[in-house]
Design an enzyme around this catalytic site. Structure first.
Site, PDB file in Angstrom:
ATOM      1  NE  ARG A 182      -3.358   2.555   2.631  1.00  0.00           N
ATOM      2  CZ  ARG A 182      -4.430   2.760   3.397  1.00  0.00           C
ATOM      3  NH1 ARG A 182      -4.900   1.778   4.144  1.00  0.00           N
ATOM      4  NH2 ARG A 182      -5.020   3.932   3.425  1.00  0.00           N
ATOM      5  CG  HIS A 196     -13.686   4.022  -2.860  1.00  0.00           C
ATOM      6  ND1 HIS A 196     -12.432   3.551  -2.554  1.00  0.00           N
ATOM      7  CD2 HIS A 196     -14.497   3.596  -1.856  1.00  0.00           C
ATOM      8  CE1 HIS A 196     -12.476   2.881  -1.415  1.00  0.00           C
ATOM      9  NE2 HIS A 196     -13.718   2.888  -0.985  1.00  0.00           N
ATOM     10  CB  CYS A 229     -17.933   0.285  -0.256  1.00  0.00           C
ATOM     11  SG  CYS A 229     -16.880   1.678   0.192  1.00  0.00           S
ATOM     12  CG  ASN A 243     -11.044  -0.989  -1.192  1.00  0.00           C
ATOM     13  OD1 ASN A 243     -12.163  -0.885  -1.692  1.00  0.00           O
ATOM     14  ND2 ASN A 243     -10.756  -0.521   0.013  1.00  0.00           N
ATOM     15  CE1 TYR A 291     -10.903   6.061  -0.658  1.00  0.00           C
ATOM     16  CE2 TYR A 291     -13.123   6.131   0.225  1.00  0.00           C
ATOM     17  CZ  TYR A 291     -11.826   5.663   0.285  1.00  0.00           C
ATOM     18  OH  TYR A 291     -11.447   4.806   1.289  1.00  0.00           O
TER      19      TYR A 291
END
Length: 427
Positions: free
Chosen positions: A90, A195, A165, A145, A243
């Site tokens: 990440r 998102h 989500c 995700n 987002y």
């Protein structure tokens, strides 16, 4: 009834387990099984999960295993919440694009693209095992995700899957508190892509309260929660997902990242602290620190969705499903995030008003990117991968997309062997 959590060593898992414990009267689960490839994390998370279940008087049992076949055998529902490469991957997703003057984020833009390349093949492999070992008609609920892309890949492969989500349920709870009503009375006009959604109505007992929220004292707080300026919310006549601030304030966010502000570093530190807390044999409830990890209300959303899928209660949820006409202007095979009533046959989307041009155009562009990304994953074709990056509004520029792809693939080489083997295409 057996429910399996793949990625059960996640620090989210105790919250999820508590969600199932609270719903035990509605969903009689005999066995909750946590699977993870990391035995140490599984031991720690499983220990806290057992203590939470004991405190609630949960009638079933909790099992942990590193054996995927054992985890899936006879399951009625499989929840997937894994992270390929862990927090280290990440951090690369969030920092590497900065070298090209681009935004780094784990689910959208170049970072989300890299995560999709790593994640989709593994999830599809797991789904094939689900098809072979779980109960006939078992549901896959994907919380991994990028949810929209992963869910589309699952559905394209013919799996019985729903994407989930926590963005919508989190907004619902916050707006219900502002309006002073029970969350179940609030219906959101929440629609778009995962998102990439906007709330265009906030209805309580048939009355839309969004106009007063956008005109009243709550506006500044709503804007702060979304990361967008209040005047933008007024212009849109909607509450954008958090987002979307990556699209509406791209340059500002890139500047923050170039100054060294990355969520991945914060999350890695929080996860370390959480695992230390989880090791305490006296702890039998969720620590307050978990709220800072993100994913608020995930347990409620996931446990409630599984309840609807397995009992057919017809409850209302916000899910990622095939478009099939829900959002005009998008192909039927796209995966969209919309309100739906859910029973044992799956989600039945509610009607969604036509998106206005400024929303529809963005959704269409990102849908094109998602289509190309799934193709790139399945073909390991670098040409398709470059086209996907060029299609994404947060990348777009060819002179950056080409070297960016090379850098992303090299950084993720251990997870992407097909892009480096003889079969990798570059035509």
């Amino acid at each position: 009834m057996k429910i399996t959590v793949v990625g059960g060593g996640s620090t989210y898992t105790p919250e999820l387990v508590e969600g199932f414990a609270r719903r035990a009267p509605l969903l009689p689960v005999d066995e909750l099984l946590l699977h993870d490839i990391d035995p140490e994390r599984l031991h720690v998370v499983g220990g806290l999960s057992r203590r939470i279940l004991a405190r609630h008087g949960f009638p079933g049992r909790l099992t942990t295993t590193t054996d995927l076949a054992q985890a899936l055998d006879g399951s009625a529902a499989v929840l997937i919440q894994l992270r390929v490469g862990g927090q280290a991957a990440r951090l690369v997703d969030e920092t590497l694009p900065n070298r090209f003057g681009l935004l780094g984020q784990e689910t959208t833009g170049a970072g989300g693209f890299a995560k999709a390349l790593r994640t989709v093949p593994l999830v599809l492999d797991i789904a094939e095992e689900v098809r072979e070992r779980a109960l006939p008609g078992a549901w896959i609920v994907d919380f991994t995700n990028p949810v929209g892309i992963v869910t589309r890949a699952l559905l394209d492969a013919g799996h019985r899957a729903v994407g989930l989500c926590n963005v919508a349920i989190k907004a619902q709870r916050r707006l219900a508190a502002r309006l002073g009503v029970e969350p179940g009375r609030v219906r959101l006009g929440h629609a778009g892509l995962n998102h990439l959604t906007w709330i265009r109505s906030v209805t309580v007992d048939g009355v839309d309260h969004l106009p007063e929220l956008l005109a009243g004292d709550a506006l500044d707080e709503l804007a702060a929660e979304t990361g967008a300026p209040a005047r933008l919310l007024r212009d849109l006549g909607a509450i954008p997902s958090y987002y979307l601030h990556y699209f509406y304030g791209t340059d500002e966010e890139v500047r923050r990242q170039l100054d060294g502000v990355h969520r991945a570093e914060q999350v890695r530190a929080i996860e370390g602290e959480l695992l230390t807390l989880y090791r305490d044999p006296a702890l039998d409830r969720l620590p307050e620190l978990l709220e800072r990890r993100g994913g608020a209300y995930y347990s409620e959303a996931a446990a409630a969705l599984v309840t609807s899928l397995l009992t057919g209660d017809g409850a209302h949820h916000y899910v990622n499903v095939r478009n099939n006409g829900s959002l005009a202007g998008l192909p039927d095979e796209a995966v969209v995030e919309v309100p739906a009533h859910v029973d044992t046959e799956g989600p039945h989307p509610d009607p969604v008003p036509l998106l206005p041009p400024e929303m529809l155009g963005l959704v269409q562009a990102v849908t094109a990117y998602e289509t190309l990304t799934v193709e790139a994953v399945l073909t390991a074709d670098r040409t398709v991968a470059r086209r996907a990056l060029v299609a994404h509004p947060l990348v777009r520029q060819w002179d950056r997309a080409e070297p960016l792809l090379d850098a992303l693939l090299e950084a993720n080489r251990p997870h992407l062997p097909r892009f480096f083997g003889r079969e990798a295409a570059d035509v």
